[in-house]
Enzyme design. Sequence first.
Site, PDB file in Angstrom:
ATOM      1  N   TYR A  53       0.821  -1.219   0.000  1.00 14.27           N
ATOM      2  CA  TYR A  53       0.000   0.000   0.000  1.00 14.27           C
ATOM      3  C   TYR A  53       0.849   1.261   0.000  1.00 14.27           C
ATOM      4  O   TYR A  53       0.445   2.283  -0.559  1.00 14.27           O
ATOM      5  CB  TYR A  53      -1.012  -0.024   1.155  1.00 14.27           C
ATOM      6  CG  TYR A  53      -2.127  -1.007   0.874  1.00 14.27           C
ATOM      7  CD1 TYR A  53      -3.128  -0.691  -0.030  1.00 14.27           C
ATOM      8  CD2 TYR A  53      -2.140  -2.270   1.450  1.00 14.27           C
ATOM      9  CE1 TYR A  53      -4.129  -1.606  -0.338  1.00 14.27           C
ATOM     10  CE2 TYR A  53      -3.136  -3.189   1.163  1.00 14.27           C
ATOM     11  CZ  TYR A  53      -4.131  -2.846   0.262  1.00 14.27           C
ATOM     12  OH  TYR A  53      -5.117  -3.751  -0.058  1.00 14.27           O
ATOM     13  N   ARG A  56       1.509   2.029  -3.570  1.00 14.12           N
ATOM     14  CA  ARG A  56       0.297   2.587  -4.204  1.00 14.12           C
ATOM     15  C   ARG A  56       0.133   4.056  -3.791  1.00 14.12           C
ATOM     16  O   ARG A  56      -0.187   4.910  -4.574  1.00 14.12           O
ATOM     17  CB  ARG A  56      -0.974   1.841  -3.774  1.00 14.12           C
ATOM     18  CG  ARG A  56      -0.936   0.329  -3.775  1.00 14.12           C
ATOM     19  CD  ARG A  56      -1.364  -0.218  -5.116  1.00 14.12           C
ATOM     20  NE  ARG A  56      -0.326  -0.129  -6.119  1.00 14.12           N
ATOM     21  CZ  ARG A  56       0.794  -0.883  -6.137  1.00 14.12           C
ATOM     22  NH1 ARG A  56       1.029  -1.770  -5.207  1.00 14.12           N
ATOM     23  NH2 ARG A  56       1.687  -0.728  -7.100  1.00 14.12           N
ATOM     24  N   GLN A  86     -15.240   2.481  -6.257  1.00 10.55           N
ATOM     25  CA  GLN A  86     -14.525   1.335  -5.681  1.00 10.55           C
ATOM     26  C   GLN A  86     -13.054   1.700  -5.497  1.00 10.55           C
ATOM     27  O   GLN A  86     -12.293   0.934  -4.922  1.00 10.55           O
ATOM     28  CB  GLN A  86     -14.630   0.134  -6.622  1.00 10.55           C
ATOM     29  CG  GLN A  86     -16.045  -0.345  -6.835  1.00 10.55           C
ATOM     30  CD  GLN A  86     -16.142  -1.300  -8.020  1.00 10.55           C
ATOM     31  OE1 GLN A  86     -15.881  -2.487  -7.896  1.00 10.55           O
ATOM     32  NE2 GLN A  86     -16.504  -0.779  -9.176  1.00 10.55           N
ATOM     33  N   ASN A  87     -12.675   2.866  -5.999  1.00 12.94           N
ATOM     34  CA  ASN A  87     -11.253   3.227  -5.977  1.00 12.94           C
ATOM     35  C   ASN A  87     -10.835   3.749  -4.612  1.00 12.94           C
ATOM     36  O   ASN A  87     -11.595   4.437  -3.933  1.00 12.94           O
ATOM     37  CB  ASN A  87     -10.963   4.286  -7.042  1.00 12.94           C
ATOM     38  CG  ASN A  87     -11.265   3.768  -8.438  1.00 12.94           C
ATOM     39  OD1 ASN A  87     -11.381   2.560  -8.620  1.00 12.94           O
ATOM     40  ND2 ASN A  87     -11.401   4.658  -9.386  1.00 12.94           N
ATOM     41  N   VAL A  88      -9.591   3.442  -4.258  1.00 10.15           N
ATOM     42  CA  VAL A  88      -9.058   3.945  -2.990  1.00 10.15           C
ATOM     43  C   VAL A  88      -8.249   5.231  -3.224  1.00 10.15           C
ATOM     44  O   VAL A  88      -7.734   5.812  -2.275  1.00 10.15           O
ATOM     45  CB  VAL A  88      -8.192   2.875  -2.269  1.00 10.15           C
ATOM     46  CG1 VAL A  88      -9.065   1.706  -1.827  1.00 10.15           C
ATOM     47  CG2 VAL A  88      -7.042   2.376  -3.134  1.00 10.15           C
ATOM     48  N   HIS A 104     -14.364   0.862  -0.984  1.00  6.17           N
ATOM     49  CA  HIS A 104     -13.244   0.005  -0.606  1.00  6.17           C
ATOM     50  C   HIS A 104     -12.168   0.736   0.189  1.00  6.17           C
ATOM     51  O   HIS A 104     -11.041   0.266   0.276  1.00  6.17           O
ATOM     52  CB  HIS A 104     -12.641  -0.655  -1.853  1.00  6.17           C
ATOM     53  CG  HIS A 104     -13.591  -1.618  -2.516  1.00  6.17           C
ATOM     54  ND1 HIS A 104     -13.493  -2.020  -3.819  1.00  6.17           N
ATOM     55  CD2 HIS A 104     -14.691  -2.267  -2.009  1.00  6.17           C
ATOM     56  CE1 HIS A 104     -14.464  -2.873  -4.105  1.00  6.17           C
ATOM     57  NE2 HIS A 104     -15.217  -3.020  -3.039  1.00  6.17           N
ATOM     58  N   THR A 171     -15.163  -0.245 -14.663  1.00  2.00           N
ATOM     59  CA  THR A 171     -15.124  -1.342 -13.686  1.00  2.00           C
ATOM     60  C   THR A 171     -15.467  -2.650 -14.376  1.00  2.00           C
ATOM     61  O   THR A 171     -16.366  -2.694 -15.220  1.00  2.00           O
ATOM     62  CB  THR A 171     -16.067  -1.098 -12.488  1.00  2.00           C
ATOM     63  OG1 THR A 171     -16.094  -2.286 -11.682  1.00  2.00           O
ATOM     64  CG2 THR A 171     -17.481  -0.730 -12.905  1.00  2.00           C
TER      65      THR A 171
END
Length: 229
Positions: A53, A56, A86-88, A104, A171
């Site tokens: 992470y 990212r 849904q993207n972080v 998410h 998506t």
Amino acid sequence: MKKIIALTGAGISAESGISTFRDSDGLWKKYRFEEVASPMAWERDPELVLEFYNQRRKQLFEVEPNAGHDALVKLEDKYDVQIITQNVDDLHERAGSSNILHLHGELKKARSTADPNLVYELDHWELKMGDKCEKGSQLRPHVVWFGEMVPNIEPAMEISSQADIYLIIGTSLNVYPAAGLVDFAPARAPKYLIDPKANRTAGFSNVTIIEKKASEGVPELVDQLLKDA
Ligand code: OAD
């Protein structure tokens, strides 16, 4: 004002330089999600999970929103727009969209492993072992891992059921419960699916397929919707 719901996925951020998950160069082709994005992975090797992470997050500090994110902001001139992502990443926020629900989680936030209500903004990319919450427990990424609950799914269902128009952008609709949200939209609501490989329309009623990249397809559709308003 009519209500437009936009369900977005990794594809809307692809042209900003963020990898998707399941395309040929996607993240889940390079990593096994069980090893970097699951409660078991965190138990087995938290440093590896943090590093995944961190990379990212580091990348996120280096990229910018693209024309797809920007066009959704313009849509607010004439519509009540709610984004369910849904993207972080935080590219919808940085583009300037007003209403964004993250399904998410959010890469630029960390959360206590002892108390899920303790969530912290991160202004730097690196989260390390030893970084602790105010109660003294290790911080973890504020993201939903495989096998975990999706806390925002109920508000997302409720919002989806109020759609006058439903947009589905970038998506693969592979991951539930997010992929099931479109089913909550009223049958009468026109749906538009924007994806260069839009082959997953089975079961959607009233859908228009736009086989284009987000940076092209979203501005074109937004122009049309603004004219129609
Ligand atoms: P996927 O990688 O599964 O799908 C990305 C979609 O974007 C594909 O349908 C591509 O064809 C499309 N795409 C690629 N480039 C595009 C572009 N320039 N413009 C528009 N579309 C483009 O990503 P998601 O569906 O977002 O969850 O994945 C859903 C979830 O799976 C993610 O939130 C993540 C992942 O595991 C968690 O980590 C919990």
